[in-house]
Design a protein around this motif. Structure first.
Motif, PDB file in Angstrom:
ATOM      1  N   ALA A 173       1.252  -1.042  -0.066  1.00  0.00           N
ATOM      2  CA  ALA A 173       0.049  -0.166  -0.472  1.00  0.00           C
ATOM      3  C   ALA A 173       0.940   1.439  -0.207  1.00  0.00           C
ATOM      4  O   ALA A 173       1.688   1.352   0.973  1.00  0.00           O
ATOM      5  N   PRO A 174       0.113   2.556  -0.620  1.00  0.00           N
ATOM      6  CA  PRO A 174       1.202   3.338  -0.978  1.00  0.00           C
ATOM      7  C   PRO A 174       1.283   3.976   0.267  1.00  0.00           C
ATOM      8  O   PRO A 174      -0.142   4.146   1.796  1.00  0.00           O
ATOM      9  N   THR A 175       2.226   4.801   1.186  1.00  0.00           N
ATOM     10  CA  THR A 175       2.225   5.260   2.670  1.00  0.00           C
ATOM     11  C   THR A 175       3.058   6.792   2.144  1.00  0.00           C
ATOM     12  O   THR A 175       2.924   7.016   1.136  1.00  0.00           O
ATOM     13  N   VAL A 176       2.289   7.545   2.932  1.00  0.00           N
ATOM     14  CA  VAL A 176       2.415   9.581   3.068  1.00  0.00           C
ATOM     15  C   VAL A 176       2.928   9.511   4.643  1.00  0.00           C
ATOM     16  O   VAL A 176       1.510   8.984   5.539  1.00  0.00           O
ATOM     17  N   THR A 177       3.710  10.094   4.870  1.00  0.00           N
ATOM     18  CA  THR A 177       4.207  10.786   6.273  1.00  0.00           C
ATOM     19  C   THR A 177       4.724  11.909   6.702  1.00  0.00           C
ATOM     20  O   THR A 177       5.005  12.586   5.238  1.00  0.00           O
ATOM     21  N   ALA A 178       4.243  12.246   7.396  1.00  0.00           N
ATOM     22  CA  ALA A 178       4.714  14.294   7.848  1.00  0.00           C
ATOM     23  C   ALA A 178       6.119  14.365   8.726  1.00  0.00           C
ATOM     24  O   ALA A 178       5.414  13.467   9.822  1.00  0.00           O
ATOM     25  N   SER A 179       7.117  14.609   8.415  1.00  0.00           N
ATOM     26  CA  SER A 179       7.938  14.491   9.731  1.00  0.00           C
ATOM     27  C   SER A 179       7.668  15.722  10.520  1.00  0.00           C
ATOM     28  O   SER A 179       8.416  15.662  12.082  1.00  0.00           O
ATOM     29  N   ASN A 180       6.751  16.901  10.453  1.00  0.00           N
ATOM     30  CA  ASN A 180       6.452  17.363  11.816  1.00  0.00           C
ATOM     31  C   ASN A 180       5.251  17.819  12.582  1.00  0.00           C
ATOM     32  O   ASN A 180       4.607  19.319  12.352  1.00  0.00           O
ATOM     33  N   GLY A 181       4.832  17.151  11.935  1.00  0.00           N
ATOM     34  CA  GLY A 181       2.944  17.345  12.678  1.00  0.00           C
ATOM     35  C   GLY A 181       2.081  17.812  12.201  1.00  0.00           C
ATOM     36  O   GLY A 181       0.778  17.858  12.244  1.00  0.00           O
ATOM     37  N   SER A 182       2.208  17.739  10.871  1.00  0.00           N
ATOM     38  CA  SER A 182       0.580  18.113   9.681  1.00  0.00           C
ATOM     39  C   SER A 182       0.002  17.346   9.766  1.00  0.00           C
ATOM     40  O   SER A 182       0.697  15.613   9.424  1.00  0.00           O
ATOM     41  N   ALA A 183      -1.065  17.061   9.344  1.00  0.00           N
ATOM     42  CA  ALA A 183      -1.476  15.694   9.054  1.00  0.00           C
ATOM     43  C   ALA A 183      -1.720  14.843   7.590  1.00  0.00           C
ATOM     44  O   ALA A 183      -0.816  15.548   6.866  1.00  0.00           O
ATOM     45  N   ALA A 184      -1.340  13.965   7.631  1.00  0.00           N
ATOM     46  CA  ALA A 184      -0.599  13.114   6.543  1.00  0.00           C
ATOM     47  C   ALA A 184      -1.695  12.788   5.331  1.00  0.00           C
ATOM     48  O   ALA A 184      -2.757  12.237   6.148  1.00  0.00           O
ATOM     49  N   GLY A 185      -1.719  13.440   3.942  1.00  0.00           N
ATOM     50  CA  GLY A 185      -3.028  12.813   2.881  1.00  0.00           C
ATOM     51  C   GLY A 185      -2.867  11.371   2.823  1.00  0.00           C
ATOM     52  O   GLY A 185      -2.330  10.982   3.524  1.00  0.00           O
ATOM     53  N   THR A 186      -3.579  11.292   1.795  1.00  0.00           N
ATOM     54  CA  THR A 186      -3.594   9.528   1.157  1.00  0.00           C
ATOM     55  C   THR A 186      -3.414   9.704  -0.084  1.00  0.00           C
ATOM     56  O   THR A 186      -3.948  10.777  -0.576  1.00  0.00           O
ATOM     57  N   VAL A 229       6.637  24.865   7.013  1.00  0.00           N
ATOM     58  CA  VAL A 229       8.347  25.688   6.787  1.00  0.00           C
ATOM     59  C   VAL A 229       9.130  24.882   7.760  1.00  0.00           C
ATOM     60  O   VAL A 229       9.121  23.504   8.584  1.00  0.00           O
ATOM     61  N   GLY A 230       9.806  23.686   6.972  1.00  0.00           N
ATOM     62  CA  GLY A 230      11.254  23.091   6.970  1.00  0.00           C
ATOM     63  C   GLY A 230      10.845  21.339   7.434  1.00  0.00           C
ATOM     64  O   GLY A 230      11.386  20.537   7.680  1.00  0.00           O
ATOM     65  N   GLU A 231       9.506  21.228   7.084  1.00  0.00           N
ATOM     66  CA  GLU A 231       8.915  19.484   7.079  1.00  0.00           C
ATOM     67  C   GLU A 231       9.026  19.100   5.931  1.00  0.00           C
ATOM     68  O   GLU A 231       8.994  19.696   4.506  1.00  0.00           O
ATOM     69  N   THR A 232       9.233  17.727   5.411  1.00  0.00           N
ATOM     70  CA  THR A 232       9.287  16.985   4.919  1.00  0.00           C
ATOM     71  C   THR A 232       8.158  15.475   4.945  1.00  0.00           C
ATOM     72  O   THR A 232       7.571  15.164   5.367  1.00  0.00           O
ATOM     73  N   ILE A 233       7.318  16.108   3.126  1.00  0.00           N
ATOM     74  CA  ILE A 233       6.677  14.969   3.210  1.00  0.00           C
ATOM     75  C   ILE A 233       7.395  14.231   2.919  1.00  0.00           C
ATOM     76  O   ILE A 233       7.606  14.083   1.748  1.00  0.00           O
ATOM     77  N   THR A 234       6.579  13.015   2.738  1.00  0.00           N
ATOM     78  CA  THR A 234       7.555  11.259   2.274  1.00  0.00           C
ATOM     79  C   THR A 234       6.106  10.548   1.966  1.00  0.00           C
ATOM     80  O   THR A 234       5.428  10.362   2.251  1.00  0.00           O
ATOM     81  N   VAL A 235       6.116  10.423   0.480  1.00  0.00           N
ATOM     82  CA  VAL A 235       5.860   8.940  -0.320  1.00  0.00           C
ATOM     83  C   VAL A 235       6.039   8.511  -0.799  1.00  0.00           C
ATOM     84  O   VAL A 235       7.565   8.480  -1.361  1.00  0.00           O
ATOM     85  N   THR A 236       5.736   7.187  -0.734  1.00  0.00           N
ATOM     86  CA  THR A 236       6.040   5.665  -1.172  1.00  0.00           C
ATOM     87  C   THR A 236       5.216   5.085  -1.815  1.00  0.00           C
ATOM     88  O   THR A 236       3.948   4.582  -1.761  1.00  0.00           O
ATOM     89  N   PHE A 237       4.995   3.929  -3.209  1.00  0.00           N
ATOM     90  CA  PHE A 237       5.015   3.634  -3.723  1.00  0.00           C
ATOM     91  C   PHE A 237       5.215   2.701  -4.590  1.00  0.00           C
ATOM     92  O   PHE A 237       6.803   2.998  -4.940  1.00  0.00           O
ATOM     93  N   ARG A 238       4.784   1.595  -4.390  1.00  0.00           N
ATOM     94  CA  ARG A 238       5.323   0.358  -6.098  1.00  0.00           C
ATOM     95  C   ARG A 238       4.879   0.477  -7.037  1.00  0.00           C
ATOM     96  O   ARG A 238       3.241   0.348  -7.390  1.00  0.00           O
ATOM     97  N   ALA A 239       5.872  -0.073  -8.358  1.00  0.00           N
ATOM     98  CA  ALA A 239       5.521  -0.216  -9.840  1.00  0.00           C
ATOM     99  C   ALA A 239       5.950  -0.751 -10.002  1.00  0.00           C
ATOM    100  O   ALA A 239       6.570  -2.100  -9.294  1.00  0.00           O
ATOM    101  N   GLU A 240       5.407  -1.449 -11.239  1.00  0.00           N
ATOM    102  CA  GLU A 240       5.814  -2.802 -12.412  1.00  0.00           C
ATOM    103  C   GLU A 240       5.979  -2.403 -13.067  1.00  0.00           C
ATOM    104  O   GLU A 240       4.949  -1.680 -13.974  1.00  0.00           O
TER     105      GLU A 240
END
Length: 714
Positions: free
Chosen positions: A290-303, A322-333
């Motif tokens: 499943a794809p993931t979304v994470t926020a490094s500094n407290g913002s609500a993570a989207g979908t 400001v200064g926050e990082t949003i990380t998104v992961t997913f898998r492809a073929e």
């Protein structure tokens, strides 16, 4: 901001006397500083007397009153300076988009006791980062009385318009300043707001502008988010190679978006459109994660939503501080029917409308993970400060997926051997003392020398001496490398504008010799398959050419000494899973070049013979050692100057051969001969012979005789 407070005071002392109708007439105050002025008036009467139609007049005595006036006003910015210790009062934030506006507020107060009129002007300051469009900016004010209650409605005036205030009244001024052009983050725009008192300006003592003008300085700092997007890919093989022959092969993508601007991003969109060779793995398929979304500094993570036939991954409505990082992961073929010619290049894209949080579909920022965007569209780089190239820098270099049709082969052309003069300074820049090597990427689907330093895809170039004429010694101290360069125009020598390479201990980075990536002045692209680069090596020498072992200045003869350079291409390691190439006959990774020192090898021979004629002797009869002559014999000398160069182009020009006879010898007239014919000669006790040129591998000979004295004194 500190208020500008100006006051003009007139002290009043006097008595007002009225007789009939009185009229106040202003008089110019004396001195210009006391401010007091006198009002003089008298009463008059006109009348007729009964029985007389003539109009009669009468005048009273003159009475004088001192009138006191106070002219005083202030113009105060009503915004608190958030950074009182900096050079600017950065009071307001302004969006980076064009036609953005910012409101500056001020209070203009009449603190005097007379009615006054104030001219209000706005102007751009110098020395800041951007200007405001004064014609499109708006000035409005609301009058309030001493109690703070509004008097009248909101009034709009033009730049240079006036505001009339009674004593105790205030005008609450709002200047809506507009900046038409787009701006980079942290750009500072300074606006000056001035109010000029008509009353104080009219006073002769107030001739200076500063005595009747109050000035406020307004500042707006451009606020915008800046997104640094980094995208990376790793296949199930643990590298970037996707095996198209495997039904279970997949690619894991990671996207990070960091806000490196000076204001939060709200309701942004993060998306990735997969290319023709890839699809996202659906939840019903093998290897699904499943794809993931994470926020490094407290913002609500989207979908992260997979849509469009599994070709698009989107995170909508994401906030990022400001200064926050949003990380998104997913898998492809791989997509059905994908081949090595399909596209496997894709980018993460951030879209943001910095004015309207309701939607990112009409963005003013479109930022792609390779710093690219759609042609003609808005781009984040519009708001980036060129002086801060690392702020908002994107990186898509690790997101490239390659198929496994890779081969690696690098070849270097054979080296040449050259002869150079005994003394060849670094300043001599010629094809005669430079070697050129062509290095070619003969592989497929692999860019060579794209990395630098110790990166796996870096390619080094080793240029080192490996042999000399002395066994076991690999470095000739009289032969050195003057420079290593890119022979861009292939003329065999270094030219102005060509790249000069720097190395450490004979190791150079081949990446530095390749062209820049298109549009960049900092990143070099390496060698694509079929591309080549020409490397030049310029050599210098400091040899000597003496055959006298007892010479106190030059007792070494380096003619024939040599040094062999080995030039070796050294791939650092595997690229995208394909091992570094090895040297083969068809694609050699190294070659050698030998530099030999040559020049004029001068030797002197002698023989004792009768003085009546030049002797005819075999070459073996001439001796370089000691000879014995009878008292009636002469000593015949032969000076042999050989051009030891084998290269026919290495002609020796203007050869001058000199000899000075010992005082115990007497030069014999008619004993001189030269071969080839000399251009000039000076004969006697001092002999100097000039030859115009001596061809390679040929010898110039000078023969003459001298007779020793029997007494040893001549």
């Amino acid at each position: 901001m500190k208020p500008n407070l100006f006051q003009y005071s007139v002290l009043t002392v006097g008595v007002v006397a009225a007789m009939g109708i009185t009229t106040a007439n202003a008089a110019t105050p004396t001195g210009g500083t006391s401010g007091s002025f006198n009002v003089n008036n008298k009463a008059t009467a006109s009348y007729t007397v009964a029985g007389n139609t003539t109009v009669q007049t009468a005048e009273s005595n003159v009475v004088t009153v001192n009138v006191s006036e106070t002219g005083s006003f202030s113009l105060i910015s009503t915004v608190v300076d958030a950074n009182p210790n900096d050079d600017f009062g950065r009071d307001r934030a302004i969006n980076a988009q064009a036609v953005s506006t910012v409101d500056f507020t001020h209070t203009l107060a009449n603190a005097g006791n007379i009615n006054d009129t104030y001219t209000v002007n706005i102007a751009n300051a110098t020395g800041d980062d951007f200007d405001y469009n004064l014609g499109s900016s708006v000035i409005k004010y609301q009058k309030v009385d001493a109690s703070g209650a509004n008097t009248g409605g909101l009034v709009t005036i033009a730049n240079g318009g006036t505001i009339a205030l009674a004593p105790g009244e205030k005008a609450l001024i709002t200047v809506t300043a507009q900046a038409d052009t787009k701006r980079v983050a942290d750009a500072n725009g300074i606006l000056t707001v001035t109010a000029q008192s008509a009353y104080l300006k009219s006073k002769p003592s107030n001739s200076a502008v500063t005595t009747y003008t109050a000035t406020n300085t307004d500042n707006a700092l451009t606020k915008t988010p800046l997104y640094a997007i980094t995208k990376s890919a790793i296949t199930n093989l643990g590298n970037s190679n996707l095996d198209l022959n495997s039904t279970t092969a997949y690619v894991d993508y990671t996207i990070t978006v960091k806000n490196e601007g000076n204001i939060a991003g709200t309701a942004i969109s993060i998306s990735d459109d997969l290319p023709s060779g890839l699809v996202a793995i659906a939840s019903t398929e093998a290897n699904y994660v499943a794809p993931t979304v994470t926020a490094s500094n407290g913002s609500a993570a989207g979908t992260a939503v997979i849509s469009n036939a599994n070709k698009t991954i989107t995170v909508a409505g994401q906030n990022i501080k400001v200064g926050e990082t949003i990380t998104v992961t997913f898998r492809a073929e791989k997509a059905t029917g994908a081949t090595a010619t399909s596209s496997f290049v894709n980018y993460a894209v951030v879209r943001d409308n910095t004015k309207d949080d309701a939607t990112a579909n009409t963005p003013d920022i479109i930022d792609r993970s390779d710093n690219g965007t759609n042609p003609g569209g808005p781009t984040e780089s519009t708001y980036e400060d060129p002086a801060k190239p690392l702020v908002g820098k994107d990186d898509n270099t690790n997101a490239t997926v390659n198929t496994t049709n890779q081969t690696r082969a690098i070849a270097i052309t054979p080296g040449a051997n050259k002869e150079i003069a005994l003394v060849t300074p670094n300043t001599i820049n010629d094809v005669t003392n430079s070697y050129t090597y062509t290095i070619t990427n003969n592989g497929t689907d692999v860019i060579e020398a794209a990395g630098t330093g110790n990166n796996a895809n870096a390619v080094k170039l080793s240029i080192k001496p490996t042999a000399t004429q002395d066994g076991g010694i690999i470095d000739n101290p009289n032969i050195s490398i003057a420079r290593v360069y890119v022979d861009a125009n292939n003329n065999g020598k270094f030219d102005t504008g060509e790249i000069e390479l720097t190395g450490v201990n004979g190791i150079y980075d081949l990446n530095a010799a390749t062209p820049f990536v298109t549009g960049s002045t900092t990143t070099r692209k390496g060698l694509a398959p079929g591309e080549s680069v020409k490397i030049g090596v310029q050599v210098a020498s400091t040899g000597k050419g003496s055959n006298d072992p007892n010479s106190t200045t030059d007792n070494v003869n380096n003619i024939g000494d040599f040094e062999t350079l080995t030039v070796a291409v050294q791939p650092n390691g595997a690229v995208s899973g394909t091992a570094a190439p090895t040297s083969t006959a068809g694609n050699p990774l190294s070659t050698t070049s030998t530099t030999t020192l040559q020049g004029i090898n001068l030797k002197k021979y002698q023989i004792a013979a009768n003085c009546d004629a030049n002797p005819t002797v075999t070459a073996a009869a001439w001796s370089t050692g000691n000879v014995t002559a009878n008292a009636d014999q002469c000593v015949f000398y032969k000076l042999e100057a050989k051009n030891t160069f084998m290269d026919v182009a290495k002609i020796v020009n203007n050869l001058v051969v000199s000899d000075t006879l010992d005082s115990k010898l007497t030069y014999q007239t008619n004993s001189f001969s030269a071969s080839p014919t000399a251009t000039t000669q000076t004969l006697g006790q001092s002999i100097q012979v000039t030859f115009a040129s001596i061809a390679a591998n040929t010898t110039a000979n000078v023969v003459f005789a001298a007779k020793p004295s029997q007494t040893g004194t001549n």
